[in-house]
Write a protein that holds these residues in place. Structure first.
Motif, short mmCIF file in Angstrom:
data_model
loop_
_atom_site.label_atom_id
_atom_site.label_comp_id
_atom_site.label_asym_id
_atom_site.label_seq_id
_atom_site.Cartn_x
_atom_site.Cartn_y
_atom_site.Cartn_z
N LEU A 20 66.67 55.01 41.22
CA LEU A 20 65.89 55.02 42.46
C LEU A 20 66.69 54.72 43.73
N LYS A 21 67.93 54.35 43.59
CA LYS A 21 68.73 53.92 44.76
C LYS A 21 68.71 54.91 45.91
N HIS A 22 68.75 56.17 45.61
CA HIS A 22 68.84 57.17 46.67
C HIS A 22 67.61 58.08 46.71
N ASN A 23 66.53 57.60 46.12
CA ASN A 23 65.28 58.34 46.13
C ASN A 23 64.69 58.33 47.53
N THR A 24 64.16 59.43 47.98
CA THR A 24 63.60 59.49 49.34
C THR A 24 62.10 59.76 49.35
N SER A 25 61.45 59.66 48.19
CA SER A 25 60.01 59.90 48.17
C SER A 25 59.20 58.75 47.58
N LEU A 26 59.83 57.82 46.91
CA LEU A 26 59.13 56.69 46.32
C LEU A 26 58.59 55.77 47.41
N THR A 27 57.27 55.52 47.40
CA THR A 27 56.68 54.63 48.40
C THR A 27 56.21 53.31 47.81
N LEU A 28 56.01 53.25 46.49
CA LEU A 28 55.53 52.04 45.83
C LEU A 28 56.40 51.73 44.62
N LEU A 29 56.81 50.48 44.51
CA LEU A 29 57.48 50.00 43.31
C LEU A 29 56.72 48.77 42.84
N GLY A 30 56.04 48.91 41.71
CA GLY A 30 55.28 47.81 41.13
C GLY A 30 55.93 47.36 39.84
N GLY A 40 67.22 40.92 37.91
CA GLY A 40 66.28 42.00 38.22
C GLY A 40 66.01 42.10 39.72
N ALA A 41 65.92 40.94 40.38
CA ALA A 41 65.70 40.93 41.83
C ALA A 41 66.88 41.55 42.58
N ILE A 42 68.07 41.31 42.08
CA ILE A 42 69.26 41.91 42.70
C ILE A 42 69.21 43.43 42.54
N SER A 43 68.78 43.91 41.39
CA SER A 43 68.61 45.36 41.20
C SER A 43 67.57 45.91 42.17
N ILE A 44 66.48 45.18 42.36
CA ILE A 44 65.44 45.60 43.30
C ILE A 44 66.00 45.65 44.72
N SER A 45 66.83 44.68 45.07
CA SER A 45 67.41 44.68 46.42
C SER A 45 68.27 45.92 46.64
N GLU A 46 68.91 46.41 45.60
CA GLU A 46 69.71 47.64 45.71
C GLU A 46 68.81 48.85 45.95
N VAL A 47 67.63 48.85 45.32
CA VAL A 47 66.66 49.93 45.56
C VAL A 47 66.22 49.88 47.02
N SER A 53 62.23 55.30 51.82
CA SER A 53 60.79 55.56 51.89
C SER A 53 59.92 54.47 51.27
N LEU A 54 60.52 53.48 50.63
CA LEU A 54 59.77 52.44 49.94
C LEU A 54 58.96 51.60 50.93
N GLU A 55 57.63 51.57 50.73
CA GLU A 55 56.73 50.86 51.64
C GLU A 55 56.05 49.66 51.00
#
Length: 179
Positions: A20-30, A40-47, A53-55
């Motif tokens: 997902l790092k370079h995804n431009t359409s993802l708006t929600l990550l649950g 895991g939080a560090i991985s999320i920070s990279e996303v 587009s993540l909102e």
């Protein structure tokens, strides 16, 4: 992408992050209740840093703690995240300080949910003051036990801001539909 309530753990989050790092359409990550920790939080920070587009980000019921929220807060700078849910994540006063600092400079977060974290009254006050200073944020959810008079006053300011923003949207929507 909603994978909450699945035991993906930190290793699974690392794989998801890579995708997902370079995804431009993802708006929600649950990723609530997924067995995440600081890694895991560090991985999320990279996303967050790579995804334009993540909102909405829901991480609740994870053991990310202060170090995890620090990694996430550090990535919020230029993000588009408007809703951040970090309930029951083991965030203390230390993490509340970092999150308050990030909230002061971030101008997209409209809703922050921090319930179930031992942030103390001091941490709650730092967060709500930062939210009021932010001018975009209009909702902060914290535990009632942290609601001293000053915290309650700041939360009332946010509630009034939310009401005003909703009225403004209703008026603008009415104008557009009557054209």
């Amino acid at each position: 992408l909603y994978v909450s309530h699945n035991p993906i753990s930190d290793d699974g989050m690392a794989l998801i992050s890579e995708a997902l790092k370079h995804n431009t359409s993802l708006t929600l990550l649950g990723v609530e209740k997924c067995g995440l920790s600081v890694k895991g939080a560090i991985s999320i920070s990279e996303v967050i840093m790579g995804n334009s587009s993540l909102e909405k980000l829901w991480i609740g019921w994870s053991e990310i703690g202060d170090d995890g929220i620090s990694a996430i807060a550090g990535a919020l700078g230029n993000s588009k995240i408007s809703v951040l849910v970090v309930s029951e994540c083991g965030i203390t006063l230390t993490g509340a300080r970092v999150l308050a600092a990030a909230l002061s400079s971030n101008h997209t977060i409209r809703k922050l949910v921090l319930r179930g974290n031992p942030i103390t009254v001091e941490g709650a006050l730092l967060i709500v003051k930062a939210a009021v200073h932010n001018t975009v944020c209009h909702e902060v959810w914290i535990d009632d036990i942290y609601g001293n008079d000053e915290v309650k006053m700041m939360l009332n300011i946010l509630e009034e801001r939310k009401r005003r923003d909703e009225q403004k949207v209703a008026i603008e929507t009415g104008r557009q539909s009557s054209k």
